[in-house]
Design an enzyme around this catalytic site. Structure first.
Site, PDB file in Angstrom:
ATOM      1  N   GLY A  14       0.836  -1.194   0.000  1.00 53.49           N
ATOM      2  CA  GLY A  14       0.000   0.000   0.000  1.00 53.49           C
ATOM      3  C   GLY A  14       0.874   1.248   0.000  1.00 53.49           C
ATOM      4  O   GLY A  14       1.897   1.292  -0.663  1.00 53.49           O
ATOM      5  N   VAL A  16       2.845   2.668   2.325  1.00 51.99           N
ATOM      6  CA  VAL A  16       4.212   2.496   2.835  1.00 51.99           C
ATOM      7  C   VAL A  16       4.971   1.478   1.992  1.00 51.99           C
ATOM      8  O   VAL A  16       6.106   1.719   1.565  1.00 51.99           O
ATOM      9  CB  VAL A  16       4.193   2.068   4.323  1.00 51.99           C
ATOM     10  N   GLU A 190      -9.132   8.496   9.149  1.00 51.12           N
ATOM     11  CA  GLU A 190      -9.609   7.385   8.331  1.00 51.12           C
ATOM     12  C   GLU A 190     -11.136   7.385   8.275  1.00 51.12           C
ATOM     13  O   GLU A 190     -11.802   8.008   9.111  1.00 51.12           O
ATOM     14  CB  GLU A 190      -9.178   6.054   8.970  1.00 51.12           C
ATOM     15  N   ASP A 201      -4.648   3.136  18.887  1.00 49.14           N
ATOM     16  CA  ASP A 201      -3.348   3.261  18.215  1.00 49.14           C
ATOM     17  C   ASP A 201      -2.281   3.763  19.191  1.00 49.14           C
ATOM     18  O   ASP A 201      -1.196   3.190  19.302  1.00 49.14           O
ATOM     19  CB  ASP A 201      -3.499   4.226  17.032  1.00 49.14           C
ATOM     20  N   LYS A 205       1.224   1.899  20.915  1.00 46.08           N
ATOM     21  CA  LYS A 205       2.554   2.515  20.901  1.00 46.08           C
ATOM     22  C   LYS A 205       3.078   2.683  22.325  1.00 46.08           C
ATOM     23  O   LYS A 205       4.264   2.468  22.592  1.00 46.08           O
ATOM     24  CB  LYS A 205       2.493   3.843  20.167  1.00 46.08           C
TER      25      LYS A 205
END
Lengths: 433, 433
Positions: A14, A16, A190, A201, A205
Site C-alpha cells: 500500500g 508504505v 480514516e 493506536d 505505541k
C-alpha cells in the site's frame, strides 16, 4: 562488498509498501554500500496481484504463507498490519530463520513475547522502528543509545490524527464532531477513525515504548486508555483560561512506591499542558516524544509520525541494519524483559487533575468543595474563583494524588447541591510558568 | 548470560570519566543484563594516580600506553581529549583488536579515516556518540536509523557555551564581553573559552555530522568557521527588529550544482533565525539538531549537550553496544565514506544575508544601494527603510546567492559615500512567518 544479495520478501504494497519498493530500486546503489551487499526484492505478497500493474509481475504473489518461508528469502518486511494471519506468517518466517522488519504496532503490543522468542530461538533479527512515531528514530535510541542509562519517563504525542483534531479545536474553537469531520474531509482521519480517536493506536505505541524503556513486558491491555471523543469545546476553553492546551499523550512512567518497590505505569488520555511546554507547539500531523533518564536528563524527538515516505524511511533503516547483520554476522538487540516490573493499575497511578465547576454564588461554597478534596486525601495546588450573574466559576488544580482518589473526588463533587455543573475535568502535566 | 566479563580500560577520570566509573559500578546488574555479560573495569589511566583517593587503588595507573594493549582488556573508553598522545594510544588499542568508545571530537574530526581503518583491519568497533551533542542520541540515528534514507541537511545548536552567551545577549541586551564574563562566572564558559567562542568545538562536530550524514569524508579543516566574538549588541537589536534571534549554528548541506554534480558544504557561524523557529526556543546550555531527509522529512533532536552525567549516558550506551557485539559476535556500523563527495568552499555555498545600514537621508540612496546588489548578481528579498533625524536606516534581506557574492556586495556597500555605517551583517536561515 559481498556480491550475493540479501533477498527481501515484502508483505503488503500500500502507501508504505509502495514507497519501500520504490526506494529499494531507486537507492539500490546507496543501500548496497551501506548494507555491505545488494538488497533485492525476492517477492511481494499482495491480496490481489492483478490490481498492481505498477509492480514487476514476476515478483507478485497472493501466497504470503509460501513467500515468507521461501528458500531464497533472507528478510521479511511486513506492512500489512492486523493480528491474523500476519502473526502466523511472521512466526513461520522467524522460525525458518528469516529476519523480520515490521511496522505492525497492534501485533507487537500484544504478541511481542512470542515473536521475540521465535527470533531468539532461530537467531533471527526482529526490528520495528516504524511501529512507533513513523520516521522519528525513537526505538533505536531507547534500545541502544540509552542502554547504559535508567529511563524514568517517556511522554509524547504519538498519534497524528488526534493531534490534528485537537489542534483544530484549539485554534478554531470548534467542537469535537466538527473538527473530526474536517479532519476526515482533508484525509487526516480514516473513514473509520475508531483506532485513532479512541486511543487504541496510541495505546499500542505506549505498550511498545514502556516495554523498551523499562525492560519489562507491557501489552496494550496493560495500558489505561481514554480517547478524545469526550473532549469538549468547554474543555479547550477552560485550558485556554489557564494558558494551557489539550493534547492526547501517551505517558509511560517508572513509579517507586513508599516501600521502595518499583512498578511501571502506561496510559493514554487527554491532558492539559502549559502553552510554553515544547509538546504544546507540536501541531497537525507531527509527533514528538519526551524521554527522561537519570543520567541523560531530558531529551526530545520530533518529526513526522505517519505517511508513506516517512514510515518507509524507518523501515529501510531497519532493513539496512538487518542486512548488515546478515552480511557481517551478529544480531541486533533482543527484547529485554529482564526487569520484570509489575504494571501499576491506573487507579494507583499518581496524576494531577484540573476541575472547572459552575457553583452557586454564595459564601462557603469553596469551603464545602475543598472539604471533599480533603476528605479524599487530595491536596489542592491552586484555586481561581470568579463571580458571574447568579453563579460563580471555580477552577481547581490539584497536586499529585492516586488517580482513583481524584476520580471519586470528582464523582462526589458532581453530586453536591451547590455545584450546578462540572464544566471540565482533565488531567494536567507540566508546571505553570 | 555469559559469565566471562567484558573488561574495560578507562582513559581519563575527570567529570565524565568519574560518572562513567560510578555508573559502571552502581548499574552493574542492569548493564550486564543489557550487554549479555558482566562489564567490569580493568584499569583507569590518569595522569596522577595519587590524586584519586576516591578510586580503587588497584585499578589506577599512570601508564595509559600499557593499559590500552593489556591482554585482559576488551574495550578502551577514552575521555582524555586532545590529539596526542591520545591518537597513538587509540590506534595501538584498535590494532590490538580492542574496541574503542570515545568522546574526542577534535581527534575524530581530524583523524577519523586513520582510526576507522585501524578498526576495520582488526575487526574492532569504534563508537563515538558522546562526541557530538552530549546525551542526545544523534549519531546512531544518522548512522543507522536513517541508513535507508537520503539526508539533505543537518542544522543545529551544538555548543552550549555560545548558546548560553547568545541567549543572555538576547534577553538582557548585554554586549558580547559582558555576557562572556557572566558565563565564565557561572561556570558556563571555560577559563580559556577560545575553543567554544571561536567555533572550533562546533566545527569539529560539524565535520563529524557531515561525514556521517553524507557518507563522505569531511574534516575540521573543511568546515568554514566563524565564532561569536564579533556578534554585537547592534546585531542582536537588528535581529529583534525583524522578530529574529541570533544563534551559532552548525550547518551541513548536500548541494547540487547546475550541472547536477553533488557536493557537500559544512559551516559554523552566527545566524539570524525567526523567533518562531524551533531552534530559537533552545536556550542556555541545551543543544538541538534538525535533520532533513528525502523520505523522513524534518526531524529534530533535543537535549543536554554537555555535562558529566549526560555525556556519561552516551558513553555507556556505546559501551553496552560494543560489549554486546563482543558477546554475540558482529560489528557495529563502519565508517561509510563511499559517496566521496567534494567539499564546496564557503564562497560557493548558497547563503542569505541580512544587512542593516545607516545611510544619508536623501532621495535615490536605496536605488544606489540596490544597484550594488544587482551588479553582484544578488537578488533582494525584502527592504525596510526608516527615516531618523539626518540619517535613514535601511534593512535588506537577500535571496540565496553564493556567499562570496554576498561578501563582496557588503564590502562595496561599506565604501559608498551615502552609507554612513554598516550596522549589522549576518547570514539568515528560516522563512519569516
Amino acid at each position: 562488498m559481498r556480491s550475493e544479495p540479501i533477498r527481501v520478501a515484502l508483505l503488503g504494497c500500500g502507501t508504505v509498501g509502495g514507497e519501500v519498493a520504490r526506494l529499494l530500486t531507486e537507492q539500490a546503489g546507496e543501500l548496497a554500500a551501506r548494507a555491505g551487499a545488494p538488497v533485492e526484492l525476492a517477492g511481494i505478497a499482495v491480496r490481489r496481484p492483478d490490481k498492481h500493474p505498477e509492480l514487476p509481475p514476476e515478483l507478485l504473489t497472493a501466497d504470503a504463507a509460501k513467500l515468507v518461508t521461501a528458500e531464497d528469502v533472507d528478510v521479511v518486511v511486513e506492512l500489512i498490519g492486523g493480528i491474523e494471519p500476519t502473526r502466523t506468517w511472521l512466526l513461520d518466517a522467524l522460525r525458518a530463520g528469516k529476519s523480520v522488519v515490521t511496522a505492525n504496532k497492534a501485533l507487537l503490543s500484544e504478541h511481542s513475547a512470542e515473536l521475540s522468542e521465535a527470533a531468539d530461538a532461530s537467531g533471527a533479527d526482529l526490528y520495528f522502528e516504524a511501529a512507533v512515531a513513523g520516521a522519528i528514530p525513537l526505538l533505536r535510541p531507547l534500545r541502544e543509545s540509552l542502554a547504559g542509562d535508567r529511563i524514568t519517563r517517556v511522554m509524547g504525542i504519538v498519534n497524528g490524527t488526534t493531534n490534528y483534531i485537537l489542534s483544530a479545536m484549539d485554534s478554531t474553537g470548534a467542537g469535537y464532531a466538527e473538527a473530526l469531520d474536517e479532519a476526515s474531509r482533508l484525509g487526516y482521519a480514516e473513514a473509520d477513525p475508531t483506532a485513532d480517536v479512541d486511543g487504541y493506536d496510541a495505546a499500542s505505541k505506549a505498550a511498545i515504548l514502556a516495554s523498551l524503556a523499562f525492560h519489562t513486558r507491557v501489552t496494550a491491555a496493560d495500558v489505561h486508555r481514554e480517547g478524545i471523543a469526550a473532549v469538549t469545546a468547554s474543555d479547550i476553553a477552560a485550558a485556554k483560561m489557564l494558558n494551557r492546551t489539550v493534547k492526547l499523550l501517551a505517558i509511560c512512567e517508572r513509579v517507586t512506591s513508599e516501600d521502595g518497590g518499583e512498578s511501571v505505569s502506561a496510559r493514554v488520555h487527554p491532558v492539559m499542558i502549559p502553552r510554553a511546554h515544547q509538546l504544546a507547539g507540536v501541531s497537525g500531523a507531527f509527533n514528538a516524544v519526551y524521554v527522561e533518564a537519570d543520567a541523560a536528563g531530558e531529551l526530545m524527538f520530533y518529526g513526522q509520525g505517519a505517511g508513506g515516505a516517512p514510515t518507509a524511511s524507518a523501515v529501510l533503516g531497519d532493513l539496512v541494519a538487518v542486512a548488515r547483520n546478515r552480511v557481517l554476522g551478529g544480531l541486533g538487540p533482543r527484547e529485554s524483559a529482564h526487569a520484570g516490573l509489575p504494571v501499576r493499575p491506573m487507579g494507583q497511578t499518581p496524576t494531577r487533575y484540573h476541575v472547572s465547576l459552575d457553583v452557586a454564588d454564595r459564601p462557603g461554597v469553596l469551603a464545602q468543595v475543598a472539604q471533599v478534596f480533603a476528605a479524599n486525601g487530595v491536596s489542592i495546588a491552586a484555586v481561581r474563583q470568579r463571580d458571574r450573574l447568579s453563579t460563580a466559576s471555580l477552577v481547581i488544580v490539584t497536586h499529585l494524588a492516586p488517580d482513583a482518589a481524584l476520580e471519586s473526588t470528582v464523582d462526589e463533587i458532581g453530586k453536591m447541591d451547590v455545584v450546578r455543573e462540572v464544566v471540565s475535568v482533565m488531567r494536567v502535566e507540566g508546571e505553570d510558568q
